[in-house]
Design a protein around this motif. Structure first.
Motif, PDB file in Angstrom:
ATOM      1  N   UNK A 122      19.764 -27.146  14.017  1.00 38.47           N
ATOM      2  CA  UNK A 122      19.274 -25.858  13.803  1.00 38.47           C
ATOM      3  C   UNK A 122      18.718 -25.906  13.019  1.00 38.47           C
ATOM      4  N   UNK A 123      17.646 -25.988  12.269  1.00 42.75           N
ATOM      5  CA  UNK A 123      16.889 -25.825  10.849  1.00 42.75           C
ATOM      6  C   UNK A 123      16.534 -24.289  10.866  1.00 42.75           C
ATOM      7  N   UNK A 124      17.210 -23.766  10.223  1.00 42.81           N
ATOM      8  CA  UNK A 124      17.823 -22.274   9.213  1.00 42.81           C
ATOM      9  C   UNK A 124      16.371 -21.869   8.885  1.00 42.81           C
ATOM     10  N   UNK A 125      15.510 -21.095   8.741  1.00 40.80           N
ATOM     11  CA  UNK A 125      14.384 -20.318   8.773  1.00 40.80           C
ATOM     12  C   UNK A 125      14.008 -19.159   8.308  1.00 40.80           C
ATOM     13  N   UNK A 126      13.335 -18.992   7.477  1.00 37.47           N
ATOM     14  CA  UNK A 126      13.612 -17.138   7.389  1.00 37.47           C
ATOM     15  C   UNK A 126      11.883 -17.111   6.356  1.00 37.47           C
ATOM     16  N   UNK A 127      11.248 -16.018   6.485  1.00 39.01           N
ATOM     17  CA  UNK A 127      10.060 -16.168   5.839  1.00 39.01           C
ATOM     18  C   UNK A 127      10.600 -14.951   4.051  1.00 39.01           C
ATOM     19  N   UNK A 128       9.332 -15.548   3.247  1.00 37.50           N
ATOM     20  CA  UNK A 128       8.942 -15.137   1.772  1.00 37.50           C
ATOM     21  C   UNK A 128       7.500 -14.109   2.161  1.00 37.50           C
ATOM     22  N   UNK A 129       7.474 -12.507   2.174  1.00 41.00           N
ATOM     23  CA  UNK A 129       6.345 -11.961   2.555  1.00 41.00           C
ATOM     24  C   UNK A 129       5.811 -12.069   1.317  1.00 41.00           C
ATOM     25  N   UNK A 130       4.246 -12.618   1.320  1.00 36.14           N
ATOM     26  CA  UNK A 130       3.932 -12.267  -0.024  1.00 36.14           C
ATOM     27  C   UNK A 130       2.916 -11.218  -0.268  1.00 36.14           C
ATOM     28  N   UNK A 131       2.598 -10.040   0.274  1.00 34.16           N
ATOM     29  CA  UNK A 131       2.085  -9.143   0.288  1.00 34.16           C
ATOM     30  C   UNK A 131       1.716  -9.077  -0.850  1.00 34.16           C
ATOM     31  N   UNK A 132       2.481  -8.836  -1.790  1.00 34.98           N
ATOM     32  CA  UNK A 132       2.420  -8.590  -3.164  1.00 34.98           C
ATOM     33  C   UNK A 132       2.603  -9.592  -3.949  1.00 34.98           C
ATOM     34  N   UNK A 133       2.224 -10.153  -4.863  1.00 36.97           N
ATOM     35  CA  UNK A 133       2.678 -11.242  -5.302  1.00 36.97           C
ATOM     36  C   UNK A 133       3.384 -11.136  -6.626  1.00 36.97           C
ATOM     37  N   UNK A 134       3.713  -9.766  -7.217  1.00 34.86           N
ATOM     38  CA  UNK A 134       4.224  -9.409  -8.555  1.00 34.86           C
ATOM     39  C   UNK A 134       5.606  -9.137  -7.864  1.00 34.86           C
ATOM     40  N   UNK A 135       5.473  -8.657  -6.292  1.00 35.01           N
ATOM     41  CA  UNK A 135       6.936  -8.079  -6.404  1.00 35.01           C
ATOM     42  C   UNK A 135       7.337  -9.577  -5.811  1.00 35.01           C
ATOM     43  N   UNK A 136       7.357 -10.224  -5.280  1.00 36.56           N
ATOM     44  CA  UNK A 136       7.949 -11.447  -4.677  1.00 36.56           C
ATOM     45  C   UNK A 136       8.673 -12.206  -5.750  1.00 36.56           C
ATOM     46  N   UNK A 137       7.804 -11.958  -6.522  1.00 34.51           N
ATOM     47  CA  UNK A 137       7.964 -13.214  -8.348  1.00 34.51           C
ATOM     48  C   UNK A 137       9.240 -12.424  -8.277  1.00 34.51           C
ATOM     49  N   UNK A 138       8.971 -11.436  -8.604  1.00 41.17           N
ATOM     50  CA  UNK A 138      10.251 -10.104  -9.356  1.00 41.17           C
ATOM     51  C   UNK A 138      11.751 -10.726  -8.019  1.00 41.17           C
ATOM     52  N   UNK A 139      11.744 -10.575  -6.914  1.00 44.27           N
ATOM     53  CA  UNK A 139      12.522 -10.851  -6.030  1.00 44.27           C
ATOM     54  C   UNK A 139      12.914 -12.130  -6.301  1.00 44.27           C
ATOM     55  N   UNK A 140      12.107 -13.330  -6.570  1.00 46.63           N
ATOM     56  CA  UNK A 140      12.690 -14.567  -6.945  1.00 46.63           C
ATOM     57  C   UNK A 140      13.523 -14.286  -8.226  1.00 46.63           C
ATOM     58  N   UNK A 141      12.855 -13.753  -9.150  1.00 49.31           N
ATOM     59  CA  UNK A 141      13.834 -13.920  -9.620  1.00 49.31           C
ATOM     60  C   UNK A 141      14.836 -13.249 -10.534  1.00 49.31           C
ATOM     61  N   UNK A 142      15.589 -12.279  -9.481  1.00 50.60           N
ATOM     62  CA  UNK A 142      16.788 -11.250  -9.427  1.00 50.60           C
ATOM     63  C   UNK A 142      17.481 -13.131  -8.340  1.00 50.60           C
ATOM     64  N   UNK A 143      16.781 -13.487  -7.424  1.00 47.27           N
ATOM     65  CA  UNK A 143      17.793 -14.695  -6.893  1.00 47.27           C
ATOM     66  C   UNK A 143      17.810 -15.615  -7.702  1.00 47.27           C
ATOM     67  N   UNK A 144      17.922 -15.911  -8.849  1.00 37.73           N
ATOM     68  CA  UNK A 144      17.603 -16.722  -9.512  1.00 37.73           C
ATOM     69  C   UNK A 144      18.745 -16.167 -10.712  1.00 37.73           C
TER      70      UNK A 144
END
Length: 328
Positions: free
Chosen positions: A141-163
């Motif tokens: 089973x290869x797990x999968x997830x989707x990272x939405x791209x509607x708002x590039x700035x918001x998604x980059x901020x989400x990635x930064x929060x994970x770091x």
């Protein structure tokens, strides 16, 4: 069998879970936001170049037909090494395949028979509450997830929060709300009791309420309503998980019930919602005790969420899979 919550203790050493080296990124070259976020994610998390897969999906359809999906999956799988345990798709749509979510169809295989009666039980997941740390190697089973791209700035901020969530979290709380909506509170039987978990600086708060407000320490927030109020008053900590039990949270671009996108926009790192009518089987939604226990044991967001859903065929997993604030 559920993990006894009391067994989460300071002496427990969590096994190593999925890492950046075991994650593949799938980028849609037909979408500029996907390309930009894919490169940002690769650099932020250090994803190996060999784990980058490029596909072409035109016109951003919300739902794929079975034949379209199988062609897409074949193309992705052909480029993945045997050590890749999970996949992150960088787009908002498509998010469904027939009545299945795209993440479940990719990980479990498409269950077309379910579409004749989507309220029926779906196929159980072998990964539910499992001890596995290498789902593809051990369970195919290869797990999968989707990272939405509607708002590039918001998604980059989400990635930064994970770091940022790689650091030990500050004092945090997990909120579990049994609401006035009885049908959408079907998983409340699995809410952990209110308690403190001092070794993790975590307080569990199980409440009878329709919402919380002006709260700034959220690591987990689970509730049951078609729409959740007062999200704009809340602050989610890096790595926070949040979802609501309702029929169409996974219909990301739908206009009926609240989309799971709203959780990410409010500051959560990952979420979950169903793309077709599941009825209120608790097995089709994240089990709260399993989710919390797995996360505190050091599982990443993708592992904890996938392990918490017994029947995930209709469920869409979204956000950043590598968040693991309790992995030490």
């Amino acid at each position: 069998m559920l993990f006894p919550f009391a067994q989460v203790h300071a002496q427990f050493v969590p096994p190593k879970g999925i890492s950046a080296a075991q994650l593949a990124l799938v980028i849609n070259d037909e979408e500029a936001n996907s390309v930009e976020l894919g490169e940002y994610y690769r650099k932020a998390h250090g994803i190996p170049a060999a784990n980058i897969v490029h596909v072409q999906i035109a016109n951003r359809p919300r739902k794929l037909a079975a034949e379209e999906f199988e062609a897409l999956k074949t193309k992705i799988d052909a480029k993945l090494g045997a050590d890749v345990q999970a996949v992150l798709m960088l787009w908002t749509a498509p998010y469904a395949v027939e009545c299945n979510s795209i993440t479940a169809a990719y990980t479990l295989g498409l269950d077309s028979a379910l579409c004749a009666k989507s309220c029926a039980p779906s196929k159980p997941s072998a990964y539910y509450n499992a001890a596995s740390t290498r789902p593809y190697s051990e369970l195919k089973m290869r797990l999968s997830m989707l990272l939405p791209t509607e708002n590039v700035g918001a998604s980059k901020a989400l990635i930064d929060r994970v770091v940022a969530s790689a650091n030990p979290p500050p004092a945090a709380s997990a909120y579990f709300l049994q609401t006035s909506d009885v049908a959408r509170s079907s998983r409340a039987r699995f809410f952990p009791r209110s308690m403190t978990v001092p070794q993790h600086n975590l307080t569990v708060k199980t409440l009878q309420a329709d919402s919380i407000e002006q709260v700034s320490d959220i690591m987990i927030y689970q509730t049951g309503l078609s729409s959740v109020a007062k999200l704009n008053t809340l602050k989610f900590l890096p790595g926070a998980l949040a979802d609501h039990l309702t029929s169409f949270g996974g219909d990301l671009l739908g206009e009926g019930q609240m989309s799971s996108l709203r959780w990410l926009e409010a500051g959560a790192t990952a979420s979950y919602g169903t793309v077709s009518e599941p009825c209120n089987h608790w097995q089709k939604f994240p089990n709260s005790t399993v989710l919390l226990s797995q996360y505190l044991r050091g599982a990443s967001a993708i592992e904890a969420y996938w392990k918490s859903v017994a029947w995930p065929a209709q469920g869409l997993f979204i956000g950043d899979p590598l968040a693991a604030p309790y992995r030490r």
